[in-house]
Design an enzyme around this catalytic site. Sequence first.
Site, mmCIF file in Angstrom:
data_model
loop_
_atom_site.group_PDB
_atom_site.id
_atom_site.type_symbol
_atom_site.label_atom_id
_atom_site.label_comp_id
_atom_site.label_asym_id
_atom_site.label_seq_id
_atom_site.Cartn_x
_atom_site.Cartn_y
_atom_site.Cartn_z
ATOM 1 N N ARG A 259 34.497 26.044 6.115
ATOM 2 C CA ARG A 259 35.100 25.475 7.319
ATOM 3 C C ARG A 259 35.840 24.208 6.902
ATOM 4 O O ARG A 259 35.249 23.167 6.723
ATOM 5 C CB ARG A 259 33.948 25.146 8.281
ATOM 6 C CG ARG A 259 34.331 24.724 9.661
ATOM 7 C CD ARG A 259 33.126 24.058 10.333
ATOM 8 N NE ARG A 259 32.964 22.705 9.854
ATOM 9 C CZ ARG A 259 31.800 22.050 9.770
ATOM 10 N NH1 ARG A 259 30.683 22.630 10.108
ATOM 11 N NH2 ARG A 259 31.761 20.807 9.338
ATOM 12 N N HIS A 263 33.345 20.759 12.592
ATOM 13 C CA HIS A 263 32.577 21.798 13.296
ATOM 14 C C HIS A 263 33.238 22.110 14.641
ATOM 15 O O HIS A 263 33.495 23.258 14.971
ATOM 16 C CB HIS A 263 31.135 21.319 13.495
ATOM 17 C CG HIS A 263 30.341 22.184 14.417
ATOM 18 N ND1 HIS A 263 29.923 23.441 14.056
ATOM 19 C CD2 HIS A 263 29.913 21.989 15.686
ATOM 20 C CE1 HIS A 263 29.250 23.977 15.081
ATOM 21 N NE2 HIS A 263 29.244 23.124 16.066
ATOM 22 N N TYR A 272 29.334 13.278 6.717
ATOM 23 C CA TYR A 272 28.269 13.978 5.995
ATOM 24 C C TYR A 272 28.737 14.806 4.793
ATOM 25 O O TYR A 272 27.927 15.318 4.057
ATOM 26 C CB TYR A 272 27.446 14.860 6.949
ATOM 27 C CG TYR A 272 28.254 15.876 7.754
ATOM 28 C CD1 TYR A 272 28.623 17.090 7.202
ATOM 29 C CD2 TYR A 272 28.625 15.606 9.066
ATOM 30 C CE1 TYR A 272 29.360 18.020 7.937
ATOM 31 C CE2 TYR A 272 29.360 16.519 9.812
ATOM 32 C CZ TYR A 272 29.723 17.728 9.242
ATOM 33 O OH TYR A 272 30.448 18.638 9.966
HETATM 34 C C1 LIG Z 1 20.129 27.834 20.430
HETATM 35 C C2 LIG Z 1 21.044 26.713 20.030
HETATM 36 N N1 LIG Z 1 20.564 25.695 19.308
HETATM 37 C C3 LIG Z 1 21.382 24.681 18.941
HETATM 38 C C4 LIG Z 1 22.701 24.668 19.324
HETATM 39 C C5 LIG Z 1 23.614 23.526 18.904
HETATM 40 N N2 LIG Z 1 24.542 24.010 17.881
HETATM 41 C C6 LIG Z 1 25.820 24.358 18.176
HETATM 42 S S1 LIG Z 1 26.668 24.898 16.843
HETATM 43 C C7 LIG Z 1 25.340 24.677 15.821
HETATM 44 C C8 LIG Z 1 25.435 24.971 14.359
HETATM 45 C C9 LIG Z 1 25.748 26.412 14.086
HETATM 46 O O1 LIG Z 1 26.009 26.596 12.719
HETATM 47 P P1 LIG Z 1 26.402 28.003 12.152
HETATM 48 O O2 LIG Z 1 25.496 29.055 12.677
HETATM 49 O O3 LIG Z 1 26.498 27.878 10.699
HETATM 50 O O4 LIG Z 1 27.833 28.294 12.795
HETATM 51 P P2 LIG Z 1 29.236 27.572 12.515
HETATM 52 O O5 LIG Z 1 29.497 26.695 13.708
HETATM 53 O O6 LIG Z 1 29.138 26.825 11.240
HETATM 54 O O7 LIG Z 1 30.238 28.669 12.462
HETATM 55 C C10 LIG Z 1 24.261 24.168 16.536
HETATM 56 C C11 LIG Z 1 22.953 23.831 15.946
HETATM 57 C C12 LIG Z 1 23.161 25.755 20.115
HETATM 58 N N3 LIG Z 1 24.439 25.843 20.528
HETATM 59 N N4 LIG Z 1 22.323 26.769 20.438
#
Ligand SMILES: Cc1ncc(C[n+]2csc(CCOP(=O)(O)OP(=O)(O)O)c2C)c(N)n1
Length: 361
Positions: A259, A263, A272
């Site tokens: 990415r 985010h 970070y």
């Molecule tokens: C159940 C839940 N826990 C926490 C969050 C907060 N949150 C949003 S995105 C994220 C990280 C997701 O990372 P990843 O699965 O690697 O997806 P990426 O965004 O990197 O594509 C978190 C913890 C959420 N949306 N839903």
Amino acid sequence: MTVDPAGGYVQLLTPEGERVEDAAYPVSFTDDDYRDFYRDLVIVRRLDAEGLALQRQGELGLWAGLLGQEAAQVGSGRALRPQDMAFPSYREHGVLYTRGIDPIMPFGLFRGVDQGGWDPREFNFHMYTLVIGAQTLHATGYAMGITLDGNVGTDDGEAVIAYFGDGATSQGEVNEAFVWASVNNAPIVFFCQNNQWAISQPFNSQSRNPVYRRADGFGFPGVRVDGNDVLATYAVTKAALDDARHGQGPTLVEAYTYRMGAHTSSDDPTRYRIASELDSWRARDPISRVKAFLSKQGLADDDFFAEVDEDARKIALGLRERVLAMPGPEPVTMFDNVYPGGSPELDVQRAEFDAYRATFQ
Ligand SMILES: Cc1ncc(C[n+]2csc(CCOP(=O)(O)OP(=O)(O)O)c2C)c(N)n1
Ligand SMILES: [Mg+2]
């Protein structure tokens, strides 16, 4: 984390734009296919940039960008057949585009003028899911339904693809989805875009094993593909979808990518991650390797590249105009669609809200 994962991955186009073969994934592409891949990648990147610009100008509440993940999305999206069903997370704008869907569709959600709903049946593209990993269970249930309907086992069988991130693999629901899909031999491809980060959490804080190897413990195959290689992503996803539609059950595809942006528009990755990490991945850019290949093979010239850029610019500007023209909803409509048949509690809340608003007149 490194740009070259230990154990390797499936790759059909090197970062330098050299076409390589992989005996396990024999695919051939026409000259037009190569040019179409390039066009999609450029348009998707341009639309994503417009999303971020609109957010920065105060026109969207949030934008979840995909910079760097274009090949993972365009390759896998193009591997889908019309009858296949996709379950996205929240940044699959590139997959959405390859399904032939108007790219404006998710903008109502990010602008906050609708609740992000659309008819999944119309496009075979489920709604965006922001609850991490939840869509993998929805997708597994849907895939089990395909089996119950008798729509697997032939060349025209249906398959499902569920998109999620590296961080999502720590979520209980994703692991439950793996169990259910495995024991029911569900026609599903679990497509993990390992972009190395879950917001500020690096992948090594999620798992000691690479993503694709975790499939082993659940009893179905896992494969890692260079997610910045649109050709390999296409070939691997197509093979996994075909296995699913023929009744061979699930596959976990790990698209190893990065990415390059934040985010979301609410995040600041300079807090970070170190700049040199971004630089090393920039050298793996998913678009520049296709451009290098097209140039070296004499399949495209400067006029072609300029024309694609101009098309992308026009599509993005058209999108921008339509986003700015999206009507704002009447505030009271937030009570609509909460329950199919309404609810007495909600009626009370709506009446209170109406009365409160009336005090401003
Ligand atoms: C159940 C839940 N826990 C926490 C969050 C907060 N949150 C949003 S995105 C994220 C990280 C997701 O990372 P990843 O699965 O690697 O997806 P990426 O965004 O990197 O594509 C978190 C913890 C959420 N949306 N839903
Ligand atoms: Mg991630």
